[in-house]
Motif scaffolding. Sequence first.
Motif, mmCIF file in Angstrom:
data_model
loop_
_atom_site.group_PDB
_atom_site.id
_atom_site.type_symbol
_atom_site.label_atom_id
_atom_site.label_comp_id
_atom_site.label_asym_id
_atom_site.label_seq_id
_atom_site.Cartn_x
_atom_site.Cartn_y
_atom_site.Cartn_z
ATOM 1 N N SER A 9 0.827 -1.204 0.000
ATOM 2 C CA SER A 9 0.000 0.000 0.000
ATOM 3 C C SER A 9 0.861 1.253 0.000
ATOM 4 C CB SER A 9 -0.927 -0.001 1.218
ATOM 5 O OG SER A 9 -1.891 -1.033 1.128
ATOM 6 N N LEU A 10 1.928 1.253 0.781
ATOM 7 C CA LEU A 10 2.809 2.417 0.823
ATOM 8 C C LEU A 10 3.407 2.706 -0.541
ATOM 9 C CD1 LEU A 10 4.648 1.733 4.211
ATOM 10 C CD2 LEU A 10 2.907 3.465 3.765
ATOM 11 N N ALA A 11 3.786 1.643 -1.268
ATOM 12 C CA ALA A 11 4.390 1.836 -2.590
ATOM 13 C C ALA A 11 3.398 2.454 -3.566
ATOM 14 C CB ALA A 11 4.892 0.492 -3.126
ATOM 15 N N VAL A 12 2.131 2.004 -3.545
ATOM 16 C CA VAL A 12 1.129 2.574 -4.447
ATOM 17 C C VAL A 12 0.826 4.017 -4.052
ATOM 18 C CG1 VAL A 12 -1.208 2.350 -5.357
ATOM 19 C CG2 VAL A 12 0.137 0.296 -4.887
ATOM 20 N N GLN A 13 0.721 4.284 -2.756
ATOM 21 C CA GLN A 13 0.485 5.657 -2.302
ATOM 22 C C GLN A 13 1.596 6.589 -2.764
ATOM 23 O OE1 GLN A 13 0.192 5.150 1.931
ATOM 24 N NE2 GLN A 13 -1.659 3.883 1.789
ATOM 25 N N GLU A 14 2.827 6.134 -2.656
ATOM 26 C CA GLU A 14 3.968 6.949 -3.111
ATOM 27 C C GLU A 14 3.898 7.178 -4.616
ATOM 28 O OE1 GLU A 14 6.234 8.530 -1.564
ATOM 29 O OE2 GLU A 14 6.285 7.717 0.470
ATOM 30 N N ARG A 15 3.558 6.152 -5.362
ATOM 31 C CA ARG A 15 3.497 6.281 -6.811
ATOM 32 C C ARG A 15 2.434 7.283 -7.243
ATOM 33 N NH1 ARG A 15 3.767 1.405 -11.245
ATOM 34 N NH2 ARG A 15 3.586 2.739 -13.096
ATOM 35 N N VAL A 16 1.336 7.318 -6.515
ATOM 36 C CA VAL A 16 0.241 8.209 -6.864
ATOM 37 C C VAL A 16 0.428 9.609 -6.260
ATOM 38 C CG1 VAL A 16 -2.271 8.508 -6.677
ATOM 39 C CG2 VAL A 16 -1.323 6.254 -7.101
ATOM 40 N N GLY A 17 1.280 9.697 -5.229
ATOM 41 C CA GLY A 17 1.517 10.982 -4.609
ATOM 42 C C GLY A 17 0.506 11.375 -3.561
ATOM 43 N N VAL A 18 0.007 10.364 -2.807
ATOM 44 C CA VAL A 18 -1.010 10.669 -1.790
ATOM 45 C C VAL A 18 -0.591 10.189 -0.401
ATOM 46 C CG1 VAL A 18 -2.933 10.659 -3.425
ATOM 47 C CG2 VAL A 18 -2.253 8.514 -2.309
ATOM 48 N N ARG A 19 0.706 10.083 -0.146
ATOM 49 C CA ARG A 19 1.140 9.576 1.154
ATOM 50 C C ARG A 19 0.620 10.423 2.306
ATOM 51 N NH1 ARG A 19 1.426 6.716 3.792
ATOM 52 N NH2 ARG A 19 3.267 7.014 5.070
ATOM 53 N N GLY A 20 0.653 11.738 2.165
ATOM 54 C CA GLY A 20 0.179 12.595 3.244
ATOM 55 C C GLY A 20 -1.285 12.383 3.540
ATOM 56 N N LEU A 21 -2.099 12.338 2.489
ATOM 57 C CA LEU A 21 -3.529 12.109 2.663
ATOM 58 C C LEU A 21 -3.779 10.722 3.240
ATOM 59 C CD1 LEU A 21 -6.488 12.869 2.300
ATOM 60 C CD2 LEU A 21 -6.311 12.121 -0.095
ATOM 61 N N ALA A 22 -3.047 9.719 2.733
ATOM 62 C CA ALA A 22 -3.232 8.349 3.219
ATOM 63 C C ALA A 22 -2.866 8.238 4.702
ATOM 64 C CB ALA A 22 -2.389 7.385 2.401
ATOM 65 N N GLU A 23 -1.842 8.944 5.116
ATOM 66 C CA GLU A 23 -1.452 8.921 6.522
ATOM 67 C C GLU A 23 -2.564 9.494 7.390
ATOM 68 O OE1 GLU A 23 0.925 7.848 9.630
ATOM 69 O OE2 GLU A 23 1.300 7.462 7.499
ATOM 70 N N HIS A 24 -3.180 10.565 6.922
ATOM 71 C CA HIS A 24 -4.285 11.171 7.667
ATOM 72 C C HIS A 24 -5.490 10.232 7.732
ATOM 73 C CE1 HIS A 24 -7.126 14.189 9.093
ATOM 74 N NE2 HIS A 24 -7.924 13.868 8.089
ATOM 75 N N VAL A 25 -5.875 9.671 6.580
ATOM 76 C CA VAL A 25 -7.034 8.781 6.527
ATOM 77 C C VAL A 25 -6.776 7.510 7.326
ATOM 78 C CG1 VAL A 25 -8.520 7.432 4.995
ATOM 79 C CG2 VAL A 25 -7.772 9.710 4.306
ATOM 80 N N GLY A 26 -5.525 7.048 7.326
ATOM 81 C CA GLY A 26 -5.187 5.815 8.021
ATOM 82 C C GLY A 26 -5.376 5.867 9.521
ATOM 83 N N ARG A 27 -5.493 7.087 10.075
ATOM 84 C CA ARG A 27 -5.732 7.207 11.516
ATOM 85 C C ARG A 27 -7.109 6.682 11.913
ATOM 86 N NH1 ARG A 27 -3.593 13.330 11.206
ATOM 87 N NH2 ARG A 27 -1.374 12.863 10.871
ATOM 88 N N SER A 28 -7.982 6.518 10.921
ATOM 89 C CA SER A 28 -9.317 5.987 11.219
ATOM 90 C C SER A 28 -9.315 4.474 11.379
ATOM 91 C CB SER A 28 -10.296 6.373 10.099
ATOM 92 O OG SER A 28 -9.945 5.718 8.876
ATOM 93 N N ILE A 29 -8.227 3.815 11.022
ATOM 94 C CA ILE A 29 -8.139 2.364 11.152
ATOM 95 C C ILE A 29 -7.736 2.018 12.578
ATOM 96 C CG2 ILE A 29 -7.013 0.258 10.349
ATOM 97 C CD1 ILE A 29 -6.523 1.594 7.684
ATOM 98 N N GLY A 30 -8.583 1.275 13.259
ATOM 99 C CA GLY A 30 -8.278 0.864 14.624
ATOM 100 C C GLY A 30 -8.479 -0.617 14.805
ATOM 101 N N VAL A 31 -8.369 -1.086 16.023
ATOM 102 C CA VAL A 31 -8.587 -2.504 16.323
ATOM 103 C C VAL A 31 -9.881 -2.697 17.114
ATOM 104 C CG1 VAL A 31 -6.142 -3.064 16.262
ATOM 105 C CG2 VAL A 31 -7.180 -2.376 18.425
ATOM 106 N N GLY A 32 -10.473 -1.614 17.577
ATOM 107 C CA GLY A 32 -11.667 -1.717 18.394
ATOM 108 C C GLY A 32 -12.946 -1.506 17.606
ATOM 109 N N ILE A 33 -14.015 -2.154 18.048
ATOM 110 C CA ILE A 33 -15.342 -1.989 17.455
ATOM 111 C C ILE A 33 -16.109 -0.995 18.330
ATOM 112 C CG2 ILE A 33 -17.460 -3.142 16.732
ATOM 113 C CD1 ILE A 33 -15.862 -5.757 16.614
#
Length: 302
Positions: A9-33
């Motif tokens: 996923s990191l490689a595709v994000q880098e290729r597309v140029g959205v690492r910053g946005l992906a890092e922000h959106v990724g904060r919504s991923i958790g382990v709790g319900i």
Amino acid sequence: MTGAYHAGSLAVQERVGVRGLAEHVGRSIGVGIRDVAAAFLGLQPHLVVGAADGAGRMWASLLTGTPGFVRATGPDRMAVAGGLPAGDPLAEALATAGTRVGAIALDPRTRRRMRLNGTLAVTPAGFAVEAEQVFANCPKYLQKREPLDLAADGAGVVRRGDALTPGQERAVRGADTFFVATTAEADGVDASHRGGFPGFVEVLSPVELAWPDYAGNAMFLTLGNLAADPRAGLLFPDWESGAVLQLSGRAQTEFGADGERRVRFRLESVVESLHPGRLRWSAPEYSPANPALGAHLGRTTR
């Protein structure tokens, strides 16, 4: 895997140029319900689960039940009562402890969806998933539908093969929704949704499909998995009849010079089923986000 994403996923994000946005959106991923997610699960009449079968082939399967058959039984545990219909390619995998699974609960009534990925535990009533990733997605490309009835009869598995029949080709071309299961081995399994106007999935031959990668959430979980492992399982539901078409094969992403992307899928195995107890839905109200067929989509970020 470090953080929300693995190397693919990191490689595709880098290729597309959205690492910053992906890092922000990724904060919504958790382990709790969370409570709102637990309430959502308890209302769902179906659940899509992706996993690998005993031979290592990826599949996506559909479980159906009375609302409440899927529920949160702890802060990081989802329980499912019952199992898959006889003949489903994942029936054995979903009865085996330790199976890595990706699940998506999608509600056509409200255009809401949530994803939960983790490891399976066998329970007396069915199975549970110990959550490793839990997150919601936006309603983009979800068609709105209302449940109609449950069909008591059904022939079960009606056809197996290694290529699409003409009737199956028509079903794929007419689809406005499908689900895709992918994996990155040690980094787990993910199940996701793809939607658009009928015709957004191309049938290139009886063993080859392609679809555009529409703009999404910048995570690139599906394309990231495919960058690490080409195995994929597709599930095409026929909402109005309740039939399901399951395909297993390998996929790769084609990156265009103009910023567009397309995923090309090579089919290896197909299962078509009409199970008893299936849920039938109304005709769709299409998502206002669906791009016109053939439209230039620019830089896509799913």
